[in-house]
Write a protein that holds these residues in place. Sequence first.
Motif, PDB file in Angstrom:
ATOM      1  N   VAL A  97       0.846  -1.194   0.000  1.00  0.00           N
ATOM      2  CA  VAL A  97       0.000   0.000   0.000  1.00  0.00           C
ATOM      3  C   VAL A  97       0.883   1.246   0.000  1.00  0.00           C
ATOM      4  N   ALA A  98       0.277   2.374  -0.370  1.00  0.00           N
ATOM      5  CA  ALA A  98       0.998   3.638  -0.302  1.00  0.00           C
ATOM      6  C   ALA A  98       1.456   3.883   1.126  1.00  0.00           C
ATOM      7  N   GLY A  99       2.687   4.355   1.268  1.00  0.00           N
ATOM      8  CA  GLY A  99       3.273   4.581   2.587  1.00  0.00           C
ATOM      9  C   GLY A  99       4.228   3.489   3.009  1.00  0.00           C
ATOM     10  N   ASP A 100       4.195   2.334   2.339  1.00  0.00           N
ATOM     11  CA  ASP A 100       5.185   1.300   2.629  1.00  0.00           C
ATOM     12  C   ASP A 100       6.576   1.801   2.225  1.00  0.00           C
ATOM     13  N   ILE A 101       7.588   1.214   2.839  1.00  0.00           N
ATOM     14  CA  ILE A 101       8.961   1.707   2.708  1.00  0.00           C
ATOM     15  C   ILE A 101       9.783   0.794   1.801  1.00  0.00           C
ATOM     16  N   LEU A 102      10.648   1.397   0.995  1.00  0.00           N
ATOM     17  CA  LEU A 102      11.581   0.640   0.172  1.00  0.00           C
ATOM     18  C   LEU A 102      12.926   0.561   0.889  1.00  0.00           C
ATOM     19  N   ILE A 103      13.339  -0.664   1.173  1.00  0.00           N
ATOM     20  CA  ILE A 103      14.620  -0.925   1.825  1.00  0.00           C
ATOM     21  C   ILE A 103      15.572  -1.517   0.799  1.00  0.00           C
ATOM     22  N   GLY A 104      16.733  -0.899   0.631  1.00  0.00           N
ATOM     23  CA  GLY A 104      17.717  -1.386  -0.322  1.00  0.00           C
ATOM     24  C   GLY A 104      18.847  -2.124   0.358  1.00  0.00           C
ATOM     25  N   LEU A 105      19.233  -3.251  -0.216  1.00  0.00           N
ATOM     26  CA  LEU A 105      20.387  -4.022   0.264  1.00  0.00           C
ATOM     27  C   LEU A 105      21.541  -3.797  -0.710  1.00  0.00           C
ATOM     28  N   PRO A 106      22.726  -3.494  -0.206  1.00  0.00           N
ATOM     29  CA  PRO A 106      23.833  -3.081  -1.080  1.00  0.00           C
ATOM     30  C   PRO A 106      24.331  -4.187  -2.000  1.00  0.00           C
ATOM     31  N   SER A 107      24.773  -3.779  -3.174  1.00  0.00           N
ATOM     32  CA  SER A 107      25.404  -4.695  -4.118  1.00  0.00           C
ATOM     33  C   SER A 107      26.914  -4.665  -3.921  1.00  0.00           C
ATOM     34  N   SER A 108      27.591  -5.566  -4.612  1.00  0.00           N
ATOM     35  CA  SER A 108      29.061  -5.591  -4.569  1.00  0.00           C
ATOM     36  C   SER A 108      29.661  -4.847  -5.752  1.00  0.00           C
TER      37      SER A 108
END
Length: 391
Positions: A226-237
């Motif tokens: 839903v709107a308001g959910d958060i995008l969490i990024g995991l780093p690449s190499s």
Amino acid sequence: MATTTFSTASELSGCAVVAGSVRKSRRTRQISAAFHCFSARATNSHVVLSMSKPSNDKFTVKSSSTDTGLTYKDAGVDIDAGSELVRRIAKMAPGIGGFGGLFPLGDSYLVAGTDGVGTKLKLAFETGIHDTIGIDLVAMSVNDIVTSGAKPLFFLDYFATSHLDVDLAEKVIKGIVDGCQQSDCVLLGGETAEMPDFYANGEYDLSGFAVGIVKKDAVIDGKNIVAGDILIGLPSSGVHSNGFSLVRRVLAQSGLSLNDQLPGENITLGKALMAPTVIYVKEVLDLIGKGGVKGLAHITGGGFTDNIPRVFPNGLGAVIYNDSWEIPGVFKWIQQVGKITDTEMRRTFNMGIGMVAVVSPEAAHQILEESSYKARRIGEVVSGGEGVRFC
């Protein structure tokens, strides 16, 4: 960190839309019924961005609509042709669209994925680095199927060459074994094909196939986003295993060799570009186990522009915060030398984020508090339009 400004024919307020009608032009990869993989990448890139860096940064990149920078198509990868093939395949085998193909089995789904490592193999031949390319091979498939919440069960490989060099093949297979160990799955089998006159001397080709399992009531499918959910990024190499046709074109244009130092970094270009793809399986399954994960996107071909919207329900889009993570130096070098626009970079490369989780605000707080994840809050879900915007 980057400060991004927007330069277009008409003034934009706040954000730049870099994916117009994304849902009609996604990169589609899996046919669940037959477990075949067809890959295409398509985006609408109507906006040209310009990126400026602080004076103390090692790189200064500026792109505008008048630049004649390199594109993926210049490097020989025709996005439109790939999209047309996918459209034709969809008529013959409906149901394609996920990162992995789901096959019902009792109260569970088997989830299957297949992939290769692309022209990164060319750099393996040139650098002589063969013991990690197998990690890339495993990663490209298991990172896809884990986006459904599936635990990888087993992996199979296909190794083809003109004349079998046993010592070289052993190095490649060692990497595959390492990748399977990182994924907590079994190398169940594979095929070694010796095909005289088909490949150049000393060269080989690779493909891989992964199968995992997930309970039907535990599938991560994005339906609850839903709107308001958060995008969490995991780093690449680094570059991981896509976009290397463009990388190799940039390398040729740079006048540098793979043995030269990556400008501004304490590593050679060869080692920086050959860094193996991160395998996110254990980290992602751990995040899922804590609750609140609603969707997952593996950032490969198509970059942010294509891959993130694939997990969203209709009517939702994403806003990405430009300064929310440090872009690795290898991408800055690629962009500078190739004079590549921000839009083209974001639809071709992972830019330092290899996996994106869409999570509830409560789960995001917990994930970000646990430093072991090295996670970054990179954006949020918004209503009122589809695609990806950068602010």
